[in-house]
Write a protein that holds these residues in place. Sequence first.
Motif, PDB file in Angstrom:
ATOM      1  N   SER A  77       0.843  -1.210   0.000  1.00 55.50           N
ATOM      2  CA  SER A  77       0.000   0.000   0.000  1.00 55.50           C
ATOM      3  C   SER A  77       0.870   1.248   0.000  1.00 55.50           C
ATOM      4  O   SER A  77       0.860   2.035   0.968  1.00 55.50           O
ATOM      5  CB  SER A  77      -0.927  -0.002   1.219  1.00 55.50           C
ATOM      6  OG  SER A  77      -1.685  -1.182   1.295  1.00 55.50           O
ATOM      7  N   GLN A 123       0.653   4.036  -1.392  1.00 54.38           N
ATOM      8  CA  GLN A 123      -0.040   5.330  -1.357  1.00 54.38           C
ATOM      9  C   GLN A 123      -0.181   5.858   0.064  1.00 54.38           C
ATOM     10  O   GLN A 123      -0.238   7.079   0.275  1.00 54.38           O
ATOM     11  CB  GLN A 123      -1.422   5.222  -2.034  1.00 54.38           C
ATOM     12  CG  GLN A 123      -2.437   4.333  -1.334  1.00 54.38           C
ATOM     13  CD  GLN A 123      -2.265   2.843  -1.621  1.00 54.38           C
ATOM     14  OE1 GLN A 123      -1.386   2.454  -2.397  1.00 54.38           O
ATOM     15  NE2 GLN A 123      -3.094   2.013  -1.012  1.00 54.38           N
ATOM     16  N   LYS A 124      -0.209   4.959   1.058  1.00 56.93           N
ATOM     17  CA  LYS A 124      -0.332   5.396   2.458  1.00 56.93           C
ATOM     18  C   LYS A 124       0.901   6.166   2.922  1.00 56.93           C
ATOM     19  O   LYS A 124       0.839   6.944   3.866  1.00 56.93           O
ATOM     20  CB  LYS A 124      -0.529   4.186   3.386  1.00 56.93           C
ATOM     21  CG  LYS A 124      -1.840   3.459   3.211  1.00 56.93           C
ATOM     22  CD  LYS A 124      -2.133   2.513   4.373  1.00 56.93           C
ATOM     23  CE  LYS A 124      -1.032   1.560   4.681  1.00 56.93           C
ATOM     24  NZ  LYS A 124      -1.425   0.501   5.651  1.00 56.93           N
ATOM     25  N   ASN A 165       3.035   7.942   0.787  1.00 50.88           N
ATOM     26  CA  ASN A 165       3.435   8.991  -0.146  1.00 50.88           C
ATOM     27  C   ASN A 165       3.590  10.325   0.590  1.00 50.88           C
ATOM     28  O   ASN A 165       2.656  10.813   1.216  1.00 50.88           O
ATOM     29  CB  ASN A 165       2.398   9.127  -1.261  1.00 50.88           C
ATOM     30  CG  ASN A 165       2.886   9.984  -2.408  1.00 50.88           C
ATOM     31  OD1 ASN A 165       4.092  10.067  -2.672  1.00 50.88           O
ATOM     32  ND2 ASN A 165       1.969  10.631  -3.106  1.00 50.88           N
ATOM     33  N   LYS A 218       8.197   8.658  -1.908  1.00 53.51           N
ATOM     34  CA  LYS A 218       7.328   9.134  -2.983  1.00 53.51           C
ATOM     35  C   LYS A 218       6.808   7.944  -3.787  1.00 53.51           C
ATOM     36  O   LYS A 218       7.538   6.979  -4.034  1.00 53.51           O
ATOM     37  CB  LYS A 218       8.070  10.105  -3.908  1.00 53.51           C
ATOM     38  CG  LYS A 218       8.488  11.402  -3.237  1.00 53.51           C
ATOM     39  CD  LYS A 218       9.126  12.356  -4.228  1.00 53.51           C
ATOM     40  CE  LYS A 218       9.534  13.663  -3.565  1.00 53.51           C
ATOM     41  NZ  LYS A 218      10.168  14.596  -4.532  1.00 53.51           N
ATOM     42  N   LEU A 219       5.565   8.023  -4.183  1.00 53.95           N
ATOM     43  CA  LEU A 219       4.969   6.989  -5.025  1.00 53.95           C
ATOM     44  C   LEU A 219       5.150   7.408  -6.470  1.00 53.95           C
ATOM     45  O   LEU A 219       4.569   8.399  -6.920  1.00 53.95           O
ATOM     46  CB  LEU A 219       3.481   6.829  -4.701  1.00 53.95           C
ATOM     47  CG  LEU A 219       2.679   5.855  -5.585  1.00 53.95           C
ATOM     48  CD1 LEU A 219       3.273   4.455  -5.540  1.00 53.95           C
ATOM     49  CD2 LEU A 219       1.220   5.835  -5.165  1.00 53.95           C
ATOM     50  N   GLU A 220       5.962   6.660  -7.209  1.00 49.72           N
ATOM     51  CA  GLU A 220       6.230   7.024  -8.596  1.00 49.72           C
ATOM     52  C   GLU A 220       6.734   5.822  -9.388  1.00 49.72           C
ATOM     53  O   GLU A 220       7.047   4.768  -8.825  1.00 49.72           O
ATOM     54  CB  GLU A 220       7.241   8.176  -8.665  1.00 49.72           C
ATOM     55  CG  GLU A 220       8.585   7.873  -8.031  1.00 49.72           C
ATOM     56  CD  GLU A 220       9.496   9.086  -8.017  1.00 49.72           C
ATOM     57  OE1 GLU A 220       8.997  10.203  -7.770  1.00 49.72           O
ATOM     58  OE2 GLU A 220      10.702   8.916  -8.258  1.00 49.72           O
ATOM     59  N   GLU A 233       4.623   1.594 -10.867  1.00 52.28           N
ATOM     60  CA  GLU A 233       4.718   2.500  -9.736  1.00 52.28           C
ATOM     61  C   GLU A 233       5.085   1.747  -8.459  1.00 52.28           C
ATOM     62  O   GLU A 233       4.735   0.583  -8.286  1.00 52.28           O
ATOM     63  CB  GLU A 233       3.386   3.231  -9.517  1.00 52.28           C
ATOM     64  CG  GLU A 233       3.155   4.386 -10.473  1.00 52.28           C
ATOM     65  CD  GLU A 233       2.009   5.273 -10.013  1.00 52.28           C
ATOM     66  OE1 GLU A 233       1.146   4.806  -9.262  1.00 52.28           O
ATOM     67  OE2 GLU A 233       1.991   6.458 -10.401  1.00 52.28           O
TER      68      GLU A 233
END
Length: 317
Positions: free
Chosen positions: A211, A213-214, A216, A284-286, A294
């Motif tokens: 997860s 995104q948590k 980011n 960072k989410l990338e 990603e």
Amino acid sequence: MEIPVYLFTGFLDSGKTSFIQDTISDPDFLADEKTLLIACEEGECEYDGRELLKQGILLESVEDEEDFTSEFLLECQKKYMPEKVLIEYNGMWRMEKIYGMKMPKNWEIVQVITTVNSATFQLYLNNMRSLVMEQFQDTDLVIFNRCDENTPLASYRRSVKAINPRAQVYMENADGSEPSAEDALPFDISQDQIELEDMDFGVWYVDVMDSPQKYNGKTIHMRVQVYKNSRLPSNAFVPGRFAMTCCEDDIRFIGPLCMASPAIEPKIKRLKKSQWIYLTAKIKLEYAPLYKGEGPVLYAEKIEPAEEAEEKIVYFN
């Protein structure tokens, strides 16, 4: 024409038969296709062959492991000419047996589903860890059934994700409902900067990969070892730890990708493989080629030398 094979794994009394019966009761799943069910284990819940025939399902049972061979499957193909195959695999047989077996022409394993009795999972994990983890290695879905308020949901979920990050994990109470409790993490994710204890690296790694995104925009501070190789850019490394995923013979290095700003880049170039450091980095989410998509990319803000951790191997619960 491809003949889809659905493989159901799990130990005795894990709920395989009940789950299969629920699955074949759905007319959309059968879709009027001639279906062969191969049962390699007899539990408390048994099949009614006559009822199965009414649904267009043919039942073939195998009692002894030595009888479950490529030749046996070929005979099943000739005898029944199925359009769909379900295999209820014996939980005490090694998974390498079926994965290495030559299937009849056009038979293709399209989904692997593993059922787990949460009441006995820890017992199996303590005594037959390699067999348990072998079932998780290539599964698509793990269903922990018979959960209650005392079931350590987060720990069990991490046990699966540690060995197979792509597996979906579903928890189910005894009444069929889904537990509402969220995973309890051993660190405070609500803070802008996460202070990660040595023992919690495995838990954090599984969660950040599952997860991202948590995390980011969060900053993390942790003690890690350095991994570098020629395939990584000169301003990149992998900060991580050696982790035991299933047994003492399966210890591997895990960690996310870490990049550096121009100010930090000289320090990264001087880092040695397996060196211990304290790392402060922004997450960072990338997109990253290492992930083929990603994922969490760390950007180093501070690097300091560190003494090695007292416990060199991390775990996932």
